[in-house]
Design an enzyme around this catalytic site. Structure first.
Site, PDB file in Angstrom:
ATOM      1  N   ASP A   1       0.828  -1.212   0.000  1.00 51.62           N
ATOM      2  CA  ASP A   1       0.000   0.000   0.000  1.00 51.62           C
ATOM      3  C   ASP A   1       0.863   1.263   0.000  1.00 51.62           C
ATOM      4  OD1 ASP A   1      -2.368   1.400  -0.009  1.00 51.62           O
ATOM      5  OD2 ASP A   1      -2.679   1.275   2.165  1.00 51.62           O
TER       6      ASP A   1
ATOM      7  N   ARG B   1     -12.355   2.109  -7.841  1.00 50.74           N
ATOM      8  CA  ARG B   1     -11.516   3.253  -8.230  1.00 50.74           C
ATOM      9  C   ARG B   1     -11.883   3.727  -9.636  1.00 50.74           C
ATOM     10  NH1 ARG B   1      -5.616   2.530  -5.460  1.00 50.74           N
ATOM     11  NH2 ARG B   1      -6.410   1.807  -3.453  1.00 50.74           N
TER      12      ARG B   1
ATOM     13  N   GLU C   1     -12.250  -4.862  -3.857  1.00 55.16           N
ATOM     14  CA  GLU C   1     -12.848  -3.531  -3.662  1.00 55.16           C
ATOM     15  C   GLU C   1     -12.176  -2.462  -4.534  1.00 55.16           C
ATOM     16  OE1 GLU C   1     -12.023  -5.540  -0.926  1.00 55.16           O
ATOM     17  OE2 GLU C   1     -14.120  -6.172  -0.852  1.00 55.16           O
ATOM     18  N   ASN C   2     -11.006  -2.779  -5.089  1.00 61.49           N
ATOM     19  CA  ASN C   2     -10.301  -1.776  -5.895  1.00 61.49           C
ATOM     20  C   ASN C   2     -11.008  -1.460  -7.216  1.00 61.49           C
ATOM     21  OD1 ASN C   2      -7.013  -2.854  -4.750  1.00 61.49           O
ATOM     22  ND2 ASN C   2      -8.197  -1.085  -4.095  1.00 61.49           N
TER      23      ASN C   2
ATOM     24  N   ASN D   1       1.146   3.480  -2.940  1.00 59.79           N
ATOM     25  CA  ASN D   1       1.620   3.950  -4.252  1.00 59.79           C
ATOM     26  C   ASN D   1       1.104   5.344  -4.573  1.00 59.79           C
ATOM     27  OD1 ASN D   1       2.654   1.394  -4.450  1.00 59.79           O
ATOM     28  ND2 ASN D   1       1.222   0.690  -6.031  1.00 59.79           N
TER      29      ASN D   1
ATOM     30  N   ARG E   1       0.102   7.766  -2.519  1.00 64.67           N
ATOM     31  CA  ARG E   1       0.730   8.810  -1.696  1.00 64.67           C
ATOM     32  C   ARG E   1       2.174   9.054  -2.106  1.00 64.67           C
ATOM     33  NH1 ARG E   1      -1.231   6.015   3.571  1.00 64.67           N
ATOM     34  NH2 ARG E   1      -1.873   4.520   1.988  1.00 64.67           N
TER      35      ARG E   1
HETATM   36  C1  IPE Z   1      -5.377  -2.720  -0.053  1.00 63.80           C
HETATM   37  O1  IPE Z   1      -5.074  -1.372  -0.214  1.00 63.80           O
HETATM   38  C2  IPE Z   1      -5.320  -3.436  -1.368  1.00 63.80           C
HETATM   39  C3  IPE Z   1      -3.992  -3.590  -1.944  1.00 63.80           C
HETATM   40  C4  IPE Z   1      -2.864  -3.223  -1.420  1.00 63.80           C
HETATM   41  C5  IPE Z   1      -3.965  -4.250  -3.213  1.00 63.80           C
HETATM   42  P1  IPE Z   1      -6.219  -0.266  -0.357  1.00 63.80           P
HETATM   43  O2  IPE Z   1      -5.499   1.023  -0.515  1.00 63.80           O
HETATM   44  O3  IPE Z   1      -7.166  -0.655  -1.409  1.00 63.80           O
HETATM   45  O4  IPE Z   1      -6.939  -0.360   1.054  1.00 63.80           O
HETATM   46  P2  IPE Z   1      -7.866   0.700   1.801  1.00 63.80           P
HETATM   47  O5  IPE Z   1      -8.924   1.131   0.845  1.00 63.80           O
HETATM   48  O6  IPE Z   1      -6.983   1.844   2.202  1.00 63.80           O
HETATM   49  O7  IPE Z   1      -8.377  -0.037   2.990  1.00 63.80           O
HETATM   50  C1  IPE Z   2      -1.609   0.301  -3.326  1.00 61.38           C
HETATM   51  O1  IPE Z   2      -1.430   1.680  -3.360  1.00 61.38           O
HETATM   52  C2  IPE Z   2      -1.910  -0.285  -4.684  1.00 61.38           C
HETATM   53  C3  IPE Z   2      -3.281  -0.765  -4.824  1.00 61.38           C
HETATM   54  C4  IPE Z   2      -4.204  -0.725  -3.915  1.00 61.38           C
HETATM   55  C5  IPE Z   2      -3.635  -1.337  -6.109  1.00 61.38           C
HETATM   56  P1  IPE Z   2      -2.646   2.692  -3.313  1.00 61.38           P
HETATM   57  O2  IPE Z   2      -3.069   2.995  -4.703  1.00 61.38           O
HETATM   58  O3  IPE Z   2      -3.726   2.196  -2.424  1.00 61.38           O
HETATM   59  O4  IPE Z   2      -1.934   3.957  -2.671  1.00 61.38           O
HETATM   60  P2  IPE Z   2      -2.539   4.962  -1.623  1.00 61.38           P
HETATM   61  O5  IPE Z   2      -3.089   4.163  -0.481  1.00 61.38           O
HETATM   62  O6  IPE Z   2      -3.616   5.740  -2.327  1.00 61.38           O
HETATM   63  O7  IPE Z   2      -1.376   5.810  -1.224  1.00 61.38           O
HETATM   64 MG    MG Z   3      -4.138   2.405  -0.466  1.00 58.24          MG
END
Ligand code: IPE
Ligand code: IPE
Ligand code: MG
Length: 246
Positions: free
Chosen positions: A20, A71, A67-68, A22, A24
């Protein structure tokens, strides 16, 4: 030897990582979120190499959650593109390293060409005997548990299964991870303290390690430090520690 000094004798057999931060990482650099995901792919590469060199048996990486899909389409598209790019660019190296690939998750919702890549990568590495590298992709722990429950309920309803014979072991054998040991260590980067639906059943007794490092900055040294921290933990599994017993 240096590594053994750092990690001690307690190398976990299965490390699972919630990658997690990326977005930010990119925002800090005034870059689009996609640039963070691209940099995250570099961290995946380095972590896989390091884990392999260290001799870890099982590494599971959370790449995309069920849940992604919530996005924006453009970001989901970029993540799918990176997944494709990773397979194209890294499969040969993974094969050379004797890595066995598995992808856990829903599968049916991703594009056909990605489904094909997944199947090919699993087939191509099926006889490999080195590290088990598992990507959780379109994966959700609750969804996985519900699917296993549905399968058992169907078998019971058809008279093929006596509900009294359902044990935790039988249940675990119906999960995507049936071929893997439970994770001993679950790492989450980026300072968030939650599991976000990752390996809910399997992490029952995992040691949890929450790091402030943003995923693109995670590297070999970060993995070694995490393993060293794991080595210092005392795991009791509900029993008493050795001193209390003595
Ligand atoms: C969890 O990260 C999923 C992955 C790292 C693939 P998210 O960024 O989706 O989680 P939440 O929404 O902050 O809980
Ligand atoms: C993790 O980084 C990658 C995935 C969840 C696919 P994020 O995209 O969730 O990065 P933040 O949490 O917004 O920084
Ligand atoms: Mg995240």
């Amino acid at each position: 030897m240096a590594l053994e000094d750092k990690t001690g004798p307690h190398l976990p057999s299965h490390v699972a990582i919630i990658m997690d931060g990326n977005g930010r990482w990119a925002r800090k650099r005034l870059l689009p979120r996609e640039a963070g995901h691209y940099a995250g792919m570099g961290a995946v590469r380095e972590t896989v190499r390091a884990a392999c060199d260290i001799g870890l048996q099982n590494l599971t990486l959370f790449a995309f959650s069920s849940e992604n899909w919530k996005r924006p389409k453009t970001e989901v598209g970029a993540l799918m593109g990176l997944f494709r790019a990773y397979f194209r660019s890294d499969m040969d190296e993974l094969v050379d390293r004797n890595i066995r690939m598995r992808i856990i998750g829903h599968r049916g919702r991703v594009a056909n060409d990605i489904q094909q890549m997944i199947e090919e990568s699993e087939k191509r590495t099926i006889n490999n005997t080195g590290m088990n590298l598992t990507f959780a992709f379109d994966y959700g722990g609750q969804e996985e548990i519900v699917a296993a429950t549905r399968e058992l309920a169907r078998a019971a309803a058809d008279g093929r299964l006596d509900p009294e014979t359902i044990t935790p072991e039988l249940f675990a054998s119906r999960l995507f991870t049936s071929a893997l040991p439970s994770p001993d260590l679950v790492i989450r980067t980026s300072g968030e303290h939650r599991l976000s639906n990752f390996l809910l059943w399997q992490s029952a007794y995992a040691e949890l390690l929450f790091l402030d490092t943003l995923w693109p900055d995670f590297d070999r040294a970060a993995l070694e430090s995490a393993l060293a921290q794991f080595g210092g933990r005392e795991r009791r599994f509900g029993a008493l520690d050795s001193e209390a017993v003595a």
